[in-house]
Design a protein around this motif. Sequence first.
Motif, PDB file in Angstrom:
ATOM      1  N   SER A  64       0.836  -1.206   0.000  1.00  0.00           N
ATOM      2  CA  SER A  64       0.000   0.000   0.000  1.00  0.00           C
ATOM      3  C   SER A  64       0.871   1.256   0.000  1.00  0.00           C
ATOM      4  CB  SER A  64      -0.941  -0.002   1.200  1.00  0.00           C
ATOM      5  OG  SER A  64      -0.212  -0.065   2.416  1.00  0.00           O
ATOM      6  N   ALA A  65       1.990   1.217   0.743  1.00  0.00           N
ATOM      7  CA  ALA A  65       2.900   2.365   0.773  1.00  0.00           C
ATOM      8  C   ALA A  65       3.561   2.576  -0.588  1.00  0.00           C
ATOM      9  CB  ALA A  65       3.956   2.170   1.858  1.00  0.00           C
ATOM     10  N   ILE A  66       3.914   1.486  -1.263  1.00  0.00           N
ATOM     11  CA  ILE A  66       4.539   1.588  -2.582  1.00  0.00           C
ATOM     12  C   ILE A  66       3.550   2.166  -3.590  1.00  0.00           C
ATOM     13  CG2 ILE A  66       5.474   0.228  -4.509  1.00  0.00           C
ATOM     14  CD1 ILE A  66       6.680  -1.651  -2.354  1.00  0.00           C
ATOM     15  N   LEU A  67       2.308   1.703  -3.544  1.00  0.00           N
ATOM     16  CA  LEU A  67       1.289   2.238  -4.446  1.00  0.00           C
ATOM     17  C   LEU A  67       1.083   3.731  -4.233  1.00  0.00           C
ATOM     18  CD1 LEU A  67      -1.361  -0.626  -4.333  1.00  0.00           C
ATOM     19  CD2 LEU A  67       0.105  -0.014  -6.269  1.00  0.00           C
ATOM     20  N   LYS A  68       1.089   4.144  -2.981  1.00  0.00           N
ATOM     21  CA  LYS A  68       0.918   5.574  -2.668  1.00  0.00           C
ATOM     22  C   LYS A  68       2.129   6.371  -3.129  1.00  0.00           C
ATOM     23  CE  LYS A  68      -0.080   8.712   1.195  1.00  0.00           C
ATOM     24  NZ  LYS A  68      -0.339   8.792   2.662  1.00  0.00           N
ATOM     25  N   HIS A  69       3.323   5.825  -2.884  1.00  0.00           N
ATOM     26  CA  HIS A  69       4.573   6.523  -3.222  1.00  0.00           C
ATOM     27  C   HIS A  69       4.684   6.777  -4.725  1.00  0.00           C
ATOM     28  CE1 HIS A  69       8.761   7.675  -2.340  1.00  0.00           C
ATOM     29  NE2 HIS A  69       9.081   7.062  -3.465  1.00  0.00           N
ATOM     30  N   TYR A  70       4.248   5.808  -5.522  1.00  0.00           N
ATOM     31  CA  TYR A  70       4.376   5.918  -6.974  1.00  0.00           C
ATOM     32  C   TYR A  70       3.033   6.183  -7.654  1.00  0.00           C
ATOM     33  CZ  TYR A  70       9.075   4.045  -6.309  1.00  0.00           C
ATOM     34  OH  TYR A  70      10.380   3.856  -5.907  1.00  0.00           O
ATOM     35  N   ALA A  71       2.080   6.723  -6.904  1.00  0.00           N
ATOM     36  CA  ALA A  71       0.725   6.917  -7.440  1.00  0.00           C
ATOM     37  C   ALA A  71       0.726   7.736  -8.724  1.00  0.00           C
ATOM     38  CB  ALA A  71      -0.165   7.579  -6.388  1.00  0.00           C
ATOM     39  N   ASP A  72       1.488   8.830  -8.757  1.00  0.00           N
ATOM     40  CA  ASP A  72       1.501   9.683  -9.954  1.00  0.00           C
ATOM     41  C   ASP A  72       2.090   8.948 -11.152  1.00  0.00           C
ATOM     42  OD1 ASP A  72       0.381  11.706  -8.478  1.00  0.00           O
ATOM     43  OD2 ASP A  72       2.274  12.765  -8.134  1.00  0.00           O
ATOM     44  N   ASP A  73       3.175   8.197 -10.935  1.00  0.00           N
ATOM     45  CA  ASP A  73       3.801   7.437 -12.021  1.00  0.00           C
ATOM     46  C   ASP A  73       2.846   6.373 -12.560  1.00  0.00           C
ATOM     47  OD1 ASP A  73       6.829   8.337 -11.811  1.00  0.00           O
ATOM     48  OD2 ASP A  73       6.127   7.984  -9.782  1.00  0.00           O
ATOM     49  N   ILE A  74       2.130   5.717 -11.634  1.00  0.00           N
ATOM     50  CA  ILE A  74       1.197   4.669 -12.044  1.00  0.00           C
ATOM     51  C   ILE A  74       0.042   5.261 -12.856  1.00  0.00           C
ATOM     52  CG2 ILE A  74      -0.455   2.966 -11.185  1.00  0.00           C
ATOM     53  CD1 ILE A  74       1.469   2.576  -8.778  1.00  0.00           C
ATOM     54  N   THR A  75      -0.525   6.355 -12.346  1.00  0.00           N
ATOM     55  CA  THR A  75      -1.643   6.996 -13.050  1.00  0.00           C
ATOM     56  C   THR A  75      -1.230   7.441 -14.444  1.00  0.00           C
ATOM     57  OG1 THR A  75      -2.605   7.747 -10.957  1.00  0.00           O
ATOM     58  CG2 THR A  75      -3.295   8.889 -12.975  1.00  0.00           C
ATOM     59  N   GLN A  76      -0.063   8.061 -14.527  1.00  0.00           N
ATOM     60  CA  GLN A  76       0.424   8.545 -15.822  1.00  0.00           C
ATOM     61  C   GLN A  76       0.651   7.386 -16.791  1.00  0.00           C
ATOM     62  OE1 GLN A  76       4.012  10.845 -15.546  1.00  0.00           O
ATOM     63  NE2 GLN A  76       4.069  11.315 -17.732  1.00  0.00           N
ATOM     64  N   ALA A  77       1.210   6.276 -16.295  1.00  0.00           N
ATOM     65  CA  ALA A  77       1.497   5.131 -17.158  1.00  0.00           C
ATOM     66  C   ALA A  77       0.210   4.536 -17.720  1.00  0.00           C
ATOM     67  CB  ALA A  77       2.279   4.078 -16.387  1.00  0.00           C
ATOM     68  N   TYR A  78      -0.807   4.423 -16.879  1.00  0.00           N
ATOM     69  CA  TYR A  78      -2.059   3.838 -17.365  1.00  0.00           C
ATOM     70  C   TYR A  78      -2.814   4.811 -18.278  1.00  0.00           C
ATOM     71  CZ  TYR A  78      -1.929  -0.517 -14.738  1.00  0.00           C
ATOM     72  OH  TYR A  78      -1.598  -1.778 -14.298  1.00  0.00           O
ATOM     73  N   GLU A  79      -2.669   6.100 -18.053  1.00  0.00           N
ATOM     74  CA  GLU A  79      -3.311   7.073 -18.949  1.00  0.00           C
ATOM     75  C   GLU A  79      -2.724   7.000 -20.352  1.00  0.00           C
ATOM     76  OE1 GLU A  79      -2.754  10.770 -16.963  1.00  0.00           O
ATOM     77  OE2 GLU A  79      -4.584  10.600 -15.754  1.00  0.00           O
ATOM     78  N   GLN A  80      -1.442   6.662 -20.432  1.00  0.00           N
ATOM     79  CA  GLN A  80      -0.763   6.583 -21.727  1.00  0.00           C
ATOM     80  C   GLN A  80      -0.876   5.196 -22.354  1.00  0.00           C
ATOM     81  OE1 GLN A  80       3.250   7.805 -20.887  1.00  0.00           O
ATOM     82  NE2 GLN A  80       2.686   9.940 -20.505  1.00  0.00           N
ATOM     83  N   PHE A  81      -1.434   4.256 -21.590  1.00  0.00           N
ATOM     84  CA  PHE A  81      -1.518   2.868 -22.052  1.00  0.00           C
ATOM     85  C   PHE A  81      -2.520   2.735 -23.206  1.00  0.00           C
ATOM     86  CE2 PHE A  81      -3.806  -1.241 -21.578  1.00  0.00           C
ATOM     87  CZ  PHE A  81      -2.801  -2.061 -22.042  1.00  0.00           C
TER      88      PHE A  81
END
Length: 516
Positions: free
Chosen positions: A499-516
């Motif tokens: 859960s901490a990792i997901l929160k820490h990289y939340a912006d990177d994850i969101t951006q990656a899926y938006e570009q997917f």
Amino acid sequence: MLQTVSSAKIDIPNTLFEKDWPTDCDLIVNAIGAEPQVVALSKLQTMVENVAAWLLERGLKRGDRVGILALNCLEYILLDLAALRLGIVTAAFDPVAFSDRTDLVTNYDLAVLFVGKGHAGREAEPNRVLPIEQVPKLDERNRQTELPPFQAYAPSDVCTIKFTSGSTGQAKGLGATTGSINQSIQATQALFAHGGSDRLLVVLPLSLLQQRYWIYSAIVFEHDVIVTDSRLVIETIQTYKPTVIMGIPALFDTLKEYVELSCSGDGTDTSLRETARDFFGPDIRYLWTGSAAARPDTLQFFEETCGVPIFEGYGLNETCIVTKNHPGAHKRGSVGKPLDGVKVTVSPDGIIHVRRKHPVNTRYLYAAPGASEKIFQEDGSVITGDLGHLDDDGYLYIKGRADDLIVLTNGKTLTVRSIEETLLRLPEVRQAMVIGTGFPALGALVCPAPGHEPAQVKAAIRQATRDLKPEPLALMILVEDGFTMEAGLLTSQGKLKRSAILKHYADDITQAYEQF
């Protein structure tokens, strides 16, 4: 060579204080910010008695609770053993999980809290907080207060409070019974026969109860024990040449890298084996690992390339040691067979249940309402929350956490462990965490191994996962800094704090899926 194990039953911790401690075995402490200390166990016994008398002089008594929040050091060991001698309950706080906590004295009903440097916190009752450096280290009889006769523990007595790693949220507090401690140490001794020629190396924080087992074992089964910190592990191994090294998988990943970088030969298996033997010394017996899944390439490196056995095991705070590979029974990829007095079953939904002859406890001391009922069952079993299976020979295999299932928006539900293991087999990958819950496709956060370019890492992952079933790995997010304890992304046992990792990289994850 497996040594002969005495058939006599030993009652730990009672046996600690019903015998003279050996004169020809040592406790070696190589702590951060201090000179290495070598103490004969016979001298350690006198030191412990002096600390016990000091605690009595401060008004502490049987049944009181003493907290310890500090890195590994001699004072920690003295406090723990002195508390056991007097029937004082220790509350062992993980320096990582509790580094920024406040009011431990009030929240955990402590008579006193001993703290190391940098862990003072903000306490409502600062008069009950003492620097751990104040613990006396006299190694000769120099006390006015006589100790009362030792009062033996019953198997159901709680002698310490341990806390979960916090990998799935707030750390839970659990009282550990002496019966569970005795059962675990006896069972592992039967498998590994630690004795006079052994020097066991402890690297993980002493706040983890199992690390203190090996100090108790040294006294009872008469062998050396070395206590250090992960930051000093290389120099400690080089100086003291332990025969057994206890550690999490990340430690052995580091040792693998060190051996490879230190190899001055041609990089063949022969030259790597010679380098490993020079580093570990000729007396190395085996490596012990658990707490998280080990990288397959690391296991193969030590066992096949270096010729040093490495044994995986499995356990939880709520169950203590459950299974262990050992010299007499070892299957790579499994976490071994159940220890004596431990019964493992797997429910129809794939979740591992554990029942012990002497349970660690039957409920939490500190946890959210309903947490105990979710884990501890009326029949004495513990629902671990881990997915796994037993093979026909009784070896246990871990598939992952039930809570770590990935649920995609297309309705597919996937377990992550096998996918992460596929990634971790790649030499280009140092760390990996599979993601995808709430998204339309499976992804992964990946920390590249040193010396590998991003394009090279992605190409290797695509090649390894192109036939992944039942769902392909659709995107990769490379994270150069990786998952560390300092960033709050790993527990002190090296487990991913998902859960901490997901929160820490939340912006990177969101951006990656938006570009997917």
